[in-house]
Motif scaffolding. Structure first.
Motif, PDB file in Angstrom:
ATOM      1  N   MET A 157     -18.313-104.417 -60.503  1.00  0.00           N
ATOM      2  CA  MET A 157     -18.987-103.127 -60.600  1.00  0.00           C
ATOM      3  C   MET A 157     -18.467-102.332 -61.791  1.00  0.00           C
ATOM      4  O   MET A 157     -19.248-101.810 -62.602  1.00  0.00           O
ATOM      5  CB  MET A 157     -18.787-102.332 -59.311  1.00  0.00           C
ATOM      6  N   LEU A 158     -17.148-102.228 -61.932  1.00  0.00           N
ATOM      7  CA  LEU A 158     -16.582-101.488 -63.057  1.00  0.00           C
ATOM      8  C   LEU A 158     -16.871-102.180 -64.378  1.00  0.00           C
ATOM      9  O   LEU A 158     -17.075-101.516 -65.411  1.00  0.00           O
ATOM     10  CB  LEU A 158     -15.071-101.322 -62.870  1.00  0.00           C
ATOM     11  N   ASP A 159     -16.907-103.509 -64.368  1.00  0.00           N
ATOM     12  CA  ASP A 159     -17.230-104.248 -65.592  1.00  0.00           C
ATOM     13  C   ASP A 159     -18.662-103.947 -66.029  1.00  0.00           C
ATOM     14  O   ASP A 159     -18.947-103.775 -67.222  1.00  0.00           O
ATOM     15  CB  ASP A 159     -17.038-105.743 -65.348  1.00  0.00           C
ATOM     16  N   GLY A 160     -19.587-103.868 -65.066  1.00  0.00           N
ATOM     17  CA  GLY A 160     -20.963-103.544 -65.406  1.00  0.00           C
ATOM     18  C   GLY A 160     -21.130-102.125 -65.916  1.00  0.00           C
ATOM     19  O   GLY A 160     -22.016-101.844 -66.731  1.00  0.00           O
ATOM     20  N   TRP A 161     -20.300-101.215 -65.457  1.00  0.00           N
ATOM     21  CA  TRP A 161     -20.368 -99.823 -65.906  1.00  0.00           C
ATOM     22  C   TRP A 161     -19.544 -99.560 -67.166  1.00  0.00           C
ATOM     23  O   TRP A 161     -19.574 -98.449 -67.694  1.00  0.00           O
ATOM     24  CB  TRP A 161     -19.878 -98.898 -64.799  1.00  0.00           C
ATOM     25  N   GLY A 162     -18.788-100.554 -67.615  1.00  0.00           N
ATOM     26  CA  GLY A 162     -17.934-100.354 -68.778  1.00  0.00           C
ATOM     27  C   GLY A 162     -16.726 -99.484 -68.490  1.00  0.00           C
ATOM     28  O   GLY A 162     -16.237 -98.784 -69.382  1.00  0.00           O
ATOM     29  N   LEU A 163     -16.216 -99.530 -67.251  1.00  0.00           N
ATOM     30  CA  LEU A 163     -15.090 -98.681 -66.853  1.00  0.00           C
ATOM     31  C   LEU A 163     -13.827 -99.469 -66.530  1.00  0.00           C
ATOM     32  O   LEU A 163     -12.903 -98.929 -65.926  1.00  0.00           O
ATOM     33  CB  LEU A 163     -15.481 -97.844 -65.626  1.00  0.00           C
ATOM     34  N   LEU A 164     -13.765-100.737 -66.931  1.00  0.00           N
ATOM     35  CA  LEU A 164     -12.526-101.495 -66.758  1.00  0.00           C
ATOM     36  C   LEU A 164     -11.457-100.956 -67.703  1.00  0.00           C
ATOM     37  O   LEU A 164     -11.748-100.532 -68.829  1.00  0.00           O
ATOM     38  CB  LEU A 164     -12.763-102.979 -67.035  1.00  0.00           C
ATOM     39  N   ASP A 165     -10.219-101.006 -67.233  1.00  0.00           N
ATOM     40  CA  ASP A 165      -9.093-100.508 -68.024  1.00  0.00           C
ATOM     41  C   ASP A 165      -9.346 -99.065 -68.452  1.00  0.00           C
ATOM     42  O   ASP A 165      -9.149 -98.688 -69.612  1.00  0.00           O
ATOM     43  CB  ASP A 165      -8.858-101.410 -69.238  1.00  0.00           C
ATOM     44  N   ASN A 166      -9.791 -98.251 -67.497  1.00  0.00           N
ATOM     45  CA  ASN A 166     -10.168 -96.879 -67.791  1.00  0.00           C
ATOM     46  C   ASN A 166      -9.691 -95.976 -66.658  1.00  0.00           C
ATOM     47  O   ASN A 166      -9.755 -96.349 -65.484  1.00  0.00           O
ATOM     48  CB  ASN A 166     -11.689 -96.785 -67.971  1.00  0.00           C
ATOM     49  N   VAL A 167      -9.225 -94.786 -67.010  1.00  0.00           N
ATOM     50  CA  VAL A 167      -8.744 -93.845 -66.000  1.00  0.00           C
ATOM     51  C   VAL A 167      -9.861 -93.442 -65.054  1.00  0.00           C
ATOM     52  O   VAL A 167      -9.660 -93.358 -63.828  1.00  0.00           O
ATOM     53  CB  VAL A 167      -8.128 -92.608 -66.693  1.00  0.00           C
ATOM     54  N   VAL A 168     -11.050 -93.220 -65.580  1.00  0.00           N
ATOM     55  CA  VAL A 168     -12.176 -92.819 -64.745  1.00  0.00           C
ATOM     56  C   VAL A 168     -12.553 -93.941 -63.778  1.00  0.00           C
ATOM     57  O   VAL A 168     -12.826 -93.693 -62.591  1.00  0.00           O
ATOM     58  CB  VAL A 168     -13.372 -92.427 -65.620  1.00  0.00           C
ATOM     59  N   GLY A 169     -12.565 -95.177 -64.242  1.00  0.00           N
ATOM     60  CA  GLY A 169     -12.913 -96.298 -63.376  1.00  0.00           C
ATOM     61  C   GLY A 169     -11.938 -96.452 -62.223  1.00  0.00           C
ATOM     62  O   GLY A 169     -12.344 -96.638 -61.063  1.00  0.00           O
ATOM     63  N   LEU A 170     -10.636 -96.368 -62.516  1.00  0.00           N
ATOM     64  CA  LEU A 170      -9.644 -96.473 -61.441  1.00  0.00           C
ATOM     65  C   LEU A 170      -9.751 -95.291 -60.488  1.00  0.00           C
ATOM     66  O   LEU A 170      -9.582 -95.451 -59.273  1.00  0.00           O
ATOM     67  CB  LEU A 170      -8.237 -96.541 -62.051  1.00  0.00           C
ATOM     68  N   SER A 171     -10.052 -94.118 -61.011  1.00  0.00           N
ATOM     69  CA  SER A 171     -10.206 -92.936 -60.152  1.00  0.00           C
ATOM     70  C   SER A 171     -11.394 -93.099 -59.212  1.00  0.00           C
ATOM     71  O   SER A 171     -11.336 -92.663 -58.052  1.00  0.00           O
ATOM     72  CB  SER A 171     -10.379 -91.685 -61.014  1.00  0.00           C
ATOM     73  N   VAL A 172     -12.467 -93.713 -59.685  1.00  0.00           N
ATOM     74  CA  VAL A 172     -13.637 -93.941 -58.831  1.00  0.00           C
ATOM     75  C   VAL A 172     -13.263 -94.810 -57.631  1.00  0.00           C
ATOM     76  O   VAL A 172     -13.662 -94.548 -56.492  1.00  0.00           O
ATOM     77  CB  VAL A 172     -14.781 -94.577 -59.639  1.00  0.00           C
ATOM     78  N   LEU A 173     -12.478 -95.838 -57.865  1.00  0.00           N
ATOM     79  CA  LEU A 173     -12.057 -96.713 -56.766  1.00  0.00           C
ATOM     80  C   LEU A 173     -11.152 -95.965 -55.786  1.00  0.00           C
ATOM     81  O   LEU A 173     -11.273 -96.138 -54.567  1.00  0.00           O
ATOM     82  CB  LEU A 173     -11.334 -97.936 -57.322  1.00  0.00           C
ATOM     83  N   TYR A 174     -10.257 -95.152 -56.312  1.00  0.00           N
ATOM     84  CA  TYR A 174      -9.363 -94.392 -55.429  1.00  0.00           C
ATOM     85  C   TYR A 174     -10.147 -93.377 -54.598  1.00  0.00           C
ATOM     86  O   TYR A 174      -9.827 -93.152 -53.419  1.00  0.00           O
ATOM     87  CB  TYR A 174      -8.295 -93.679 -56.256  1.00  0.00           C
ATOM     88  N   VAL A 175     -11.151 -92.760 -55.194  1.00  0.00           N
ATOM     89  CA  VAL A 175     -11.979 -91.812 -54.448  1.00  0.00           C
ATOM     90  C   VAL A 175     -12.666 -92.507 -53.278  1.00  0.00           C
ATOM     91  O   VAL A 175     -12.737 -91.973 -52.168  1.00  0.00           O
ATOM     92  CB  VAL A 175     -13.016 -91.155 -55.385  1.00  0.00           C
ATOM     93  N   GLY A 176     -13.165 -93.709 -53.519  1.00  0.00           N
ATOM     94  CA  GLY A 176     -13.800 -94.457 -52.437  1.00  0.00           C
ATOM     95  C   GLY A 176     -12.852 -94.812 -51.312  1.00  0.00           C
ATOM     96  O   GLY A 176     -13.264 -94.919 -50.149  1.00  0.00           O
ATOM     97  N   ILE A 177     -11.577 -94.999 -51.640  1.00  0.00           N
ATOM     98  CA  ILE A 177     -10.590 -95.317 -50.603  1.00  0.00           C
ATOM     99  C   ILE A 177     -10.183 -94.068 -49.835  1.00  0.00           C
ATOM    100  O   ILE A 177      -9.989 -94.098 -48.612  1.00  0.00           O
ATOM    101  CB  ILE A 177      -9.349 -95.975 -51.245  1.00  0.00           C
ATOM    102  N   ILE A 178     -10.056 -92.956 -50.534  1.00  0.00           N
ATOM    103  CA  ILE A 178      -9.516 -91.734 -49.931  1.00  0.00           C
ATOM    104  C   ILE A 178     -10.536 -91.032 -49.053  1.00  0.00           C
ATOM    105  O   ILE A 178     -10.191 -90.491 -47.995  1.00  0.00           O
ATOM    106  CB  ILE A 178      -9.016 -90.784 -51.042  1.00  0.00           C
ATOM    107  N   ILE A 179     -11.796 -91.026 -49.446  1.00  0.00           N
ATOM    108  CA  ILE A 179     -12.810 -90.206 -48.768  1.00  0.00           C
ATOM    109  C   ILE A 179     -12.940 -90.517 -47.276  1.00  0.00           C
ATOM    110  O   ILE A 179     -12.936 -89.589 -46.447  1.00  0.00           O
ATOM    111  CB  ILE A 179     -14.172 -90.336 -49.483  1.00  0.00           C
ATOM    112  N   PRO A 180     -13.060 -91.789 -46.822  1.00  0.00           N
ATOM    113  CA  PRO A 180     -13.276 -92.015 -45.374  1.00  0.00           C
ATOM    114  C   PRO A 180     -12.181 -91.438 -44.492  1.00  0.00           C
ATOM    115  O   PRO A 180     -12.470 -90.757 -43.504  1.00  0.00           O
ATOM    116  CB  PRO A 180     -13.339 -93.551 -45.282  1.00  0.00           C
ATOM    117  N   PHE A 181     -10.932 -91.684 -44.857  1.00  0.00           N
ATOM    118  CA  PHE A 181      -9.844 -91.174 -44.022  1.00  0.00           C
ATOM    119  C   PHE A 181      -9.770 -89.651 -44.075  1.00  0.00           C
ATOM    120  O   PHE A 181      -9.491 -88.980 -43.071  1.00  0.00           O
ATOM    121  CB  PHE A 181      -8.513 -91.774 -44.484  1.00  0.00           C
TER     122      PHE A 181
END
Length: 305
Positions: A157-181
């Motif tokens: 997913m991040l590779d398709g969006w061009g967000l690999l090795d990027n602060v924004v891309g890693l933040s997107v993944l962390y947001v997805g982990i944090i939100i449910p809890f």
């Protein structure tokens, strides 16, 4: 004339004339209660020492000279503490680069995740809409999915969006982990605030939004702080996702600790302990700063009865 009847005085061992034996005070209960409290206090102290020992070992090891690390017997208290390990960490440019990346990722993740989770928790708690139970079920299911099962899809997913090795891309993944809890944490706090407070404010002339902002929102301060602390700890200390997404030149602090060990070099335990202590200090400072405000938020915004 008024006659008074005197009750015969008896001792604990004597029997009254009516055949009833007086009840002697049970002196065993206070003694038993003190023993239980002492045992509980001893257990609490021992448990606290067990929890504190890893922290003490990290601090002590960070101050050990390199020669004592090679000793065959463990050194619990050093007589010649040194700051060379801290100097080596603070003099490493990679440490400051990783610090910058971690701060950026943590700030983005906490602000976005807590904001979205707060809005979702308010919607689930205050409104009855179609699909509400399905949303709650989805939150539960997402919490049950192992993080490792999503690595491939997240990477693509991040590779398709061009967000690999990027602060924004890693933040997107962390947001997805944090939100449910965080939704579950904040929903409990929102459920605990009676809707009658908002209704009373609306009767006094406030709109629904004004009543929520002025009355309910201050009471939710402890929940927001709790969610922010959880999000900060997760984003600051997360390792596996950062290892998959980020490259060697753009690493977070947990990844930076890898430089102290490797296949072709001896593990620098002093550097690892000093680096780990420096990584933990910002989170400890944050918690010490906001813990008093958590209690203050419980009464802020309350209305007079």
């Amino acid at each position: 004339m008024t006659s008074t009847t005197q009750v015969p005085q008896t001792t604990a061992g004597e029997v009254r004339r009516d055949g009833a034996r007086p009840t002697a005070p049970d002196r065993r209960r206070p003694v038993r209660g003190r023993r239980v409290r002492r045992a509980a206090n001893v257990f609490a102290v021992v448990t606290s020492l067990l929890w504190f020992f890893p922290i003490y070992w990290m601090i002590s090891s960070a101050l050990l000279p390199n020669e004592q690390f090679r000793s065959s017997t463990p050194v619990f208290v050093t007589t010649h503490p040194t700051a060379e390990h801290f100097a080596g960490v603070l003099g490493d440019e990679r440490f400051w680069s990783a610090m910058t990346v971690s701060m950026q990722v943590t700030a983005i993740s906490v602000v976005v995740a807590v904001s979205l989770a707060f809005l979702a928790a308010v919607a689930i708690s205050r409104f009855r809409f179609r699909g509400r139970k399905a949303v709650i079920g989805c939150v539960l299911v997402i919490q049950m999915i192992p993080a490792e099962a999503l690595f491939i899809s997240q990477y693509k997913m991040l590779d398709g969006w061009g967000l690999l090795d990027n602060v924004v891309g890693l933040s997107v993944l962390y947001v997805g982990i944090i939100i449910p809890f965080n939704i579950w944490i904040l929903k409990g706090f929102v459920d605990g605030v009676p809707q009658e407070l908002e209704q009373a404010a609306m009767i006094d002339g406030c709109t629904r939004v004004q009543a929520f902002v002025r009355i309910t929102l201050p009471l939710l301060g402890p929940g927001l702080v709790t969610g922010a602390i959880f999000a900060t700890i997760l984003a600051w200390n997360e390792y596996t996702l950062a290892l998959v997404v980020m490259s060697d030149g753009n690493q977070t602090l947990p990844l930076w600790l890898q430089y102290f060990s490797g296949a072709n070099q001896a593990t620098n335990w002093g550097g690892i302990m000093a680096g780990s202590l420096l990584i933990a200090l910002p989170v400890i400072a944050l918690f010490m700063t906001v813990q008093t405000r958590m209690a203050a938020g419980l009464t802020a915004g309350a209305v007079k009865g």
